[in-house]
Design an enzyme around this catalytic site. Structure first.
Site, PDB file in Angstrom:
ATOM      1  N   GLY A   1       0.830  -1.198   0.000  1.00  0.00           N
ATOM      2  CA  GLY A   1       0.000   0.000   0.000  1.00  0.00           C
ATOM      3  C   GLY A   1       0.862   1.243   0.000  1.00  0.00           C
TER       4      GLY A   1
ATOM      5  CD  GLN B   1     -15.488   5.230  -1.474  1.00  0.00           C
ATOM      6  OE1 GLN B   1     -16.135   6.071  -0.854  1.00  0.00           O
ATOM      7  NE2 GLN B   1     -16.022   4.104  -1.906  1.00  0.00           N
TER       8      GLN B   1
ATOM      9  CD  GLU C   1     -13.045  12.863   4.421  1.00  0.00           C
ATOM     10  OE1 GLU C   1     -13.125  12.303   3.316  1.00  0.00           O
ATOM     11  OE2 GLU C   1     -12.233  12.527   5.306  1.00  0.00           O
TER      12      GLU C   1
ATOM     13  CG  HIS D   1     -16.873   4.701   7.192  1.00  0.00           C
ATOM     14  ND1 HIS D   1     -18.050   5.280   6.764  1.00  0.00           N
ATOM     15  CD2 HIS D   1     -15.874   5.492   6.729  1.00  0.00           C
ATOM     16  CE1 HIS D   1     -17.770   6.362   6.072  1.00  0.00           C
ATOM     17  NE2 HIS D   1     -16.458   6.513   6.035  1.00  0.00           N
TER      18      HIS D   1
ATOM     19  NE  ARG E   1     -14.370   8.497   9.024  1.00  0.00           N
ATOM     20  CZ  ARG E   1     -13.453   8.054   8.190  1.00  0.00           C
ATOM     21  NH1 ARG E   1     -12.684   7.043   8.538  1.00  0.00           N
ATOM     22  NH2 ARG E   1     -13.278   8.614   7.014  1.00  0.00           N
TER      23      ARG E   1
ATOM     24  CD  GLU F   1      -6.090  -0.006   9.033  1.00  0.00           C
ATOM     25  OE1 GLU F   1      -7.111  -0.351   9.660  1.00  0.00           O
ATOM     26  OE2 GLU F   1      -6.055   0.056   7.778  1.00  0.00           O
TER      27      GLU F   1
ATOM     28  NE  ARG G   1      -8.819   6.486  10.065  1.00  0.00           N
ATOM     29  CZ  ARG G   1      -9.217   6.649   8.799  1.00  0.00           C
ATOM     30  NH1 ARG G   1      -8.503   7.384   7.972  1.00  0.00           N
ATOM     31  NH2 ARG G   1     -10.327   6.091   8.387  1.00  0.00           N
TER      32      ARG G   1
ATOM     33  CG  ASP H   1      -1.652 -11.231   7.244  1.00  0.00           C
ATOM     34  OD1 ASP H   1      -2.425 -11.998   7.850  1.00  0.00           O
ATOM     35  OD2 ASP H   1      -1.797 -10.916   6.056  1.00  0.00           O
TER      36      ASP H   1
ATOM     37  CG  HIS I   1     -13.284   2.553   7.641  1.00  0.00           C
ATOM     38  ND1 HIS I   1     -13.264   2.150   6.320  1.00  0.00           N
ATOM     39  CD2 HIS I   1     -12.726   3.793   7.669  1.00  0.00           C
ATOM     40  CE1 HIS I   1     -12.724   3.115   5.579  1.00  0.00           C
ATOM     41  NE2 HIS I   1     -12.385   4.103   6.369  1.00  0.00           N
TER      42      HIS I   1
END
Length: 544
Positions: free
Chosen positions: A12, A46, A113, A242, A288, A373, A384, A221, A349
């Protein structure tokens, strides 16, 4: 045995950014990724990346918003360091080819947001993560020092401590990482990799829950491997749900970006009532954790399977322009967001805890780094702030590069002969069904007992059930040939135990951890850490 200067586990934004920085310095780097190189949580992000870029915004406001969301558990020094570094990291992404969306007048387009007091979310329409992933993959492909190994899954870290336990003398050197075992899932063989530095960039734990916005690869993992190697893990109880994922009658959950609420969408119950004013003065733009609990409360009071997200007051042209991916995905489900209210429910999420690191990405084991993460830096605290995660990954990856260069200078290239992997008996196809049954039980247990609202009784029930699963998977692990499904389930059970243990330690409600038995906050906030070394039984050097 394959040997590299550095091995990166994960592909990532965190892993690719870090690998690129090391590879460009002339060191040999291997990137190990479970599926294809583009399959990562970054690719599904997104919303965007938070950074102060507007003249109406400033660093202090961003710091304040982050600390408020973190509910007393953020490390303020870490928050300030990461936020102040944001513009430089944004510029690096632009130089790599990330084309952030601009307004018609040429200014960068900024979303707002939940929890943010200003518009400060840079984005590429509603596919920001995919754009960043593509740019980084192109840059990695152009670097001759980086080798990407697709369909390879890391199993366990090899450390001096584990080698000593096997009677292999490593001298007086302190414990450090020297390599790892890796499954080539296409041929079923386990290979031994040696490295002077290992970077864990494996993402989160979303698949431990029945409903998640995370891709299938998010099976914890890196956290499980680090814990089994003896690294410190903390704050695992802080699981961000989320508030708005698309409700369907399957376990699939498609994320409806928080930016949709930032652009004016209203949450409504099935009676059409806008209810968020009853829960927070910021209404639909509350952080959130507050929004997720409000939705959970409304659903439980009414018995509804979902609520509505309503943005039908805006034109189809405008919504198609701002959210083209979301608009098209909803159309596939028969929902036109310009005309129809969107059925939504919360879903797992993001993990705010993880392997403890400092600002240089260092863990408690020498030579082992973590970023993204999988890591717990102190930025997120108990919750977060939206779109701070991609930023954190960029900053820690850059700082981790310097840490690694220092380690490589300190640890001169030495070839440690590492023992080969010795596998168990050949697997019995008739018993593979056990894995799918156990996975289903684990996901349901975590969703029912370790979800948005918790109690001590529920947590203890979960602990008992997960302990039984741990015993079963340990027996299975030792008796059958490993494959990806077995290894992922083993890791998921491990992180489930860590989540439950950390949750039981916290005798208060704070941020993402809300318990009916302790609804109030304690006067002072403390991290919850699981510092015990995992036993050799679950974290073996090699199977034999």
């Amino acid at each position: 045995m394959k040997t590299f200067d550095v091995i990166v586990v994960g592909s990532g934004i965190a892993g690719l950014s870090y690998a690129l920085g090391i590879g460009r310095k002339g060191h040999r780097v291997a990137i190990i990724t479970k599926k294809n190189r583009a399959e990562s949580s970054t690719n599904y992000a997104q919303g965007g990346i938070a950074s102060v870029t507007s003249q109406t915004d400033d660093f202090e406001l961003h710091v304040k918003d982050t600390l408020t969301a973190g509910d007393g558990l953020c490390n303020e020094d870490v928050v300030r360091a990461i936020i102040s570094d944001a513009p430089s990291r944004i510029q690096e992404l632009i130089e790599l080819g990330v084309d952030f969306t601009h307004l018609d007048d040429g200014r960068v387009s900024l979303h707002r947001e939940g929890g943010h007091s200003k518009r400060r979310i840079l984005h590429v329409k509603d596919l920001t993560g995919a754009a960043i992933e593509a740019a980084l993959l192109d840059a990695v492909a152009a670097c001759e020092n980086i080798e990407v190994l697709e369909h390879h899954m890391a199993i366990d870290l090899i450390t001096f401590e584990k080698l000593r336990r096997k009677g292999m003398s490593m001298g007086p050197t302190a414990n450090r990482v020297v390599g790892l075992y890796v499954l080539d899932s296409q041929n079923g063989e386990v290979e031994t990799f040696g490295a002077r530095v290992v970077m864990l960039a494996t993402g989160g734990v979303g698949q431990v829950y029945q409903y998640s916005t995370n891709p299938d690869i998010a099976t914890g993992d890196g956290i499980a491997m680090a814990y089994r190697a003896g690294a410190e893990v903390r704050n695992m109880e802080f699981i961000q749900f989320h508030p708005t994922s698309l409700f369907t009658y399957t376990n699939e959950r498609f994320l409806i970006s928080e930016a949709v609420r930032g652009e004016g969408a209203i949450l409504r119950n099935l009676q059409g009532e806008a209810f968020m004013s009853r829960y927070d003065e910021r209404k639909d733009l509350a952080p959130r954790d507050i929004v997720a609990r409000a939705i959970d409360s409304e659903m439980k009071k009414s018995g509804a399977q979902h609520l509505w997200l309503d943005i039908t007051d805006q034109s189809e042209e405008s919504l198609r322009h701002r959210f083209p991916h979301i608009f098209d995905e909803l159309l596939k489900q028969g929902v036109n967001m310009a005309k129809d209210k969107i059925p939504v429910v919360p879903a797992c999420h993001y993990l705010c805890g993880g392997v403890k690191t400092d600002l240089q990405a260092r863990t408690s084991i020498e030579g082992l780094l973590a970023c993204g993460e999988v890591a717990c830096t102190g930025l997120h605290g108990a919750n977060r702030l939206a779109s701070n995660s991609l930023l954190e990954a960029c900053v820690l990856a850059r700082d981790g590069v310097q840490t690694t260069l220092d380690l490589l200078d300190k640890q001169k290239a030495t070839a440690h002969k590492l023992p080969d992997w010795l596998d168990g008996d050949m697997r019995d196809p008739d018993e593979r069904v056990v894995l799918s049954h156990n996975l289903d039980e684990l996901k349901r247990t975590m969703w029912d007992y370790v979800g948005i609202v918790r109690t001590t009784k529920r947590l203890r029930r979960a602990k008992t059930r997960v302990a039984n699963l741990q015993q079963e998977i340990t027996e299975y692990y030792w008796n059958f040939k490993v494959d990806m499904s077995l290894l992922e389930l083993r890791n998921l059970i491990q992180v489930a135990e860590l989540i439950i243990d950390c949750a039981l330690q916290r005798k208060e409600s704070r941020g993402l951890h809300y318990t009916l038995d302790f609804p109030d906050r304690l006067p002072t906030a403390e991290d919850s850490a699981t510092q015990l070394h995992a036993s050799m039984k679950s974290g073996s050097l090699m199977k034999q």
